[in-house]
Design an enzyme around this catalytic site. Structure first.
Site, mmCIF file in Angstrom:
data_model
loop_
_atom_site.group_PDB
_atom_site.id
_atom_site.type_symbol
_atom_site.label_atom_id
_atom_site.label_comp_id
_atom_site.label_asym_id
_atom_site.label_seq_id
_atom_site.Cartn_x
_atom_site.Cartn_y
_atom_site.Cartn_z
ATOM 1 N N LYS A 1 0.860 -1.187 0.000
ATOM 2 C CA LYS A 1 0.000 0.000 0.000
ATOM 3 C C LYS A 1 0.890 1.229 0.000
ATOM 4 O O LYS A 1 2.055 1.176 0.396
ATOM 5 C CB LYS A 1 -0.900 0.012 1.243
ATOM 6 C CG LYS A 1 -2.192 0.802 1.069
ATOM 7 C CD LYS A 1 -3.217 0.070 0.223
ATOM 8 C CE LYS A 1 -4.530 0.849 0.122
ATOM 9 N NZ LYS A 1 -5.547 0.127 -0.649
ATOM 10 N N ASP B 1 -6.891 4.611 -4.749
ATOM 11 C CA ASP B 1 -7.572 4.454 -3.470
ATOM 12 C C ASP B 1 -8.229 5.813 -3.215
ATOM 13 O O ASP B 1 -8.441 6.593 -4.163
ATOM 14 C CB ASP B 1 -6.580 4.059 -2.357
ATOM 15 C CG ASP B 1 -7.267 3.586 -1.079
ATOM 16 O OD1 ASP B 1 -7.712 2.434 -1.052
ATOM 17 O OD2 ASP B 1 -7.362 4.369 -0.117
#
Length: 445
Positions: free
Chosen positions: A126, A166
């Site tokens: 991430k 995201d």
């Protein structure tokens, strides 16, 4: 064996001070693994648990950029390459003021098991920045993305680490990031980013995938009780990509979504959300939910309380982490909610999860329910590798099949470890064992 698990968690807290979201994510997984370790004690050997909670690599860098007035700003960039046992690191980039190392670490840890559940050969990672794209011009966002990618480019690649979008990172941002990567590398590596535009390597259904998958998982859970979404009143939080397409798929399956929200409040539209108007406001105009209410007779904006105060049959939290707390969970249950499927990452607090499980409702954690996004990202990578593109029906059929398989894997794991119907245990156990078996096969690395 529970003592082994607790010791690992204590080490995580001691070594990652102040990173409360990361602590929460690790605790949620580890507390499910007691039955797994008891049945398969070899998982506790070779410090496997200690290794799986420690990122393989943590990257933090400064991102200087210039706004339209000529003012220089400095943000922080992050990439946590958490676990590559199953394949290249895979996970989104988040641009939001709340981003810090602990947030990215929690998201990366969750991504390990989410990606494992898809069975598509992708590891967990991430990244992101504390940059806020809201209110910035396209030129400012472009300059920021170019500066961000100037550093990130040396750490990623189609077989190494494949970021996606995201919160705060949509098609615009992915375009700027890819353009800079291509310029720096002098190579058209379409598979280095997912969520791309259709004209340059993107996949149909990728935009819809996370929201669609969240609803498909809810439908699969209901099917175990002989029910469906038909006629159900659905509560949705958020008004971004995940929320919008959760609303769309819920409508397609005969449900009536009546809420959505952003940081300014939540909207209640008892007649059912006007999806086209919502898309116009949020996707085209980048407006606020209040703009929807101004144009939609009968809809009302609520600026106090919580979207979970509204009675409904199904709840789809699609906004952000820890948005649904214990009190909200009690209110939802009193309002008749019998299904919760998490579209966001860890949107329910531990107290909320405990309340749902104690009440015996159908509850799906985000690592299972919202895996449709990363699953379709992997399908995008597959298409890029073959220099091909599937039509919408083909891509959606593949997504539907993957979500069904994830659901069935969770059910089977929960039954294997003595807690049938516990999707939290099922998701954690199924994801963990897939990663752990490969880590053992690869040796101490």
């Amino acid at each position: 064996m529970q003592d082994v698990v607790e010791k690992v968690y204590e080490q995580v807290v001691a070594r990652n001070r102040g990173e409360v979201e990361f602590h929460q994510a690790v605790h949620e997984v580890l507390e499910s693994l007691g039955p797994v370790i008891a049945k398969h004690p070899h998982y506790a050997e070779g410090a496997l648990l200690e290794r799986i909670v420690e990122p393989e690599r943590q990257i933090m860098f400064r991102v200087p950029w210039v706004d339209d007035a000529g003012q220089v700003h400095v943000n922080r960039g992050f990439r946590i390459e958490f676990n590559s046992a199953l394949g290249p690191y895979k996970g989104g980039l988040r641009f939001h003021p709340s981003v810090n190392a602990g947030i990215i670490k929690f998201l990366g840890f969750e991504q390990i098991f989410k990606n494992a559940l898809t069975a598509q050969g992708i590891g967990g990672g991430k990244g992101g920045s504390d940059f806020d794209p809201h209110g910035r011009s396209d030129a400012e966002v472009m300059r920021f993305c170019q500066s961000f990618m100037t550093e990130l480019a040396r750490h990623i690649g189609p077989s190494t680490d494949v970021p996606a979008g995201d919160i705060g990172v949509g098609g615009r941002e992915i375009g700027y990031l890819f353009g800079q990567y291509k310029r720096l590398r002098n190579s058209y590596d379409a598979g280095v980013l997912t969520g791309k535009g259709l004209a340059w390597g993107g996949s149909l259904v990728r935009t819809e995938a996370t929201g669609y998958g969240t609803v498909l998982f809810a439908q699969s859970m209901l099917a175990t009780k002989g029910e469906s979404l038909e006629g159900k009143k659905v509560l949705v939080s958020g008004a971004g990509n995940v929320a919008i397409y959760a609303i769309e798929k819920a409508q397609q399956l005969g449900a009536t979504p009546i809420t959505f929200s952003d940081s300014s409040g939540y909207v209640v539209d008892e007649a059912g959300v006007d999806l086209e108007l919502l898309k116009q406001v949020k996707e085209v105009e980048r407006g606020r939910v209040a703009d929807y209410v101004e144009r939609r007779p009968g809809a009302r904006l609520v600026t106090g309380g919580s979207v979970w105060d509204v009675p409904g049959d199904v709840a789809l939290p699609c906004a952000t982490q820890n948005e649904l707390d214990g009190d909200a969970a009690v209110t939802l249950l009193r309002g008749g909610c019998g299904v919760v499927s998490e579209g966001a990452n860890m949107p329910s607090t531990p107290e909320a999860v405990e309340a749902f499980q104690k009440a015996g409702i159908l509850f799906a954690p985000g690592k299972a329910a919202n895996a449709g996004g990363v699953a379709t990202s992997a399908l995008e990578m597959e298409q890029n590798a073959g220099r091909t593109r599937w039509d919408f029906a083909t891509a959606e059929a593949k997504l539907t099949g993957i979500m069904t398989d994830i659901h069935d894997s969770c059910v089977a794991a929960a039954e294997e470890y003595g807690r049938p119907g516990d999707y939290v245990l099922g998701a954690n156990a199924a994801g963990f064992t897939r990663v752990a078996d490969v880590m053992i096969a690869h040796g101490i690395v």
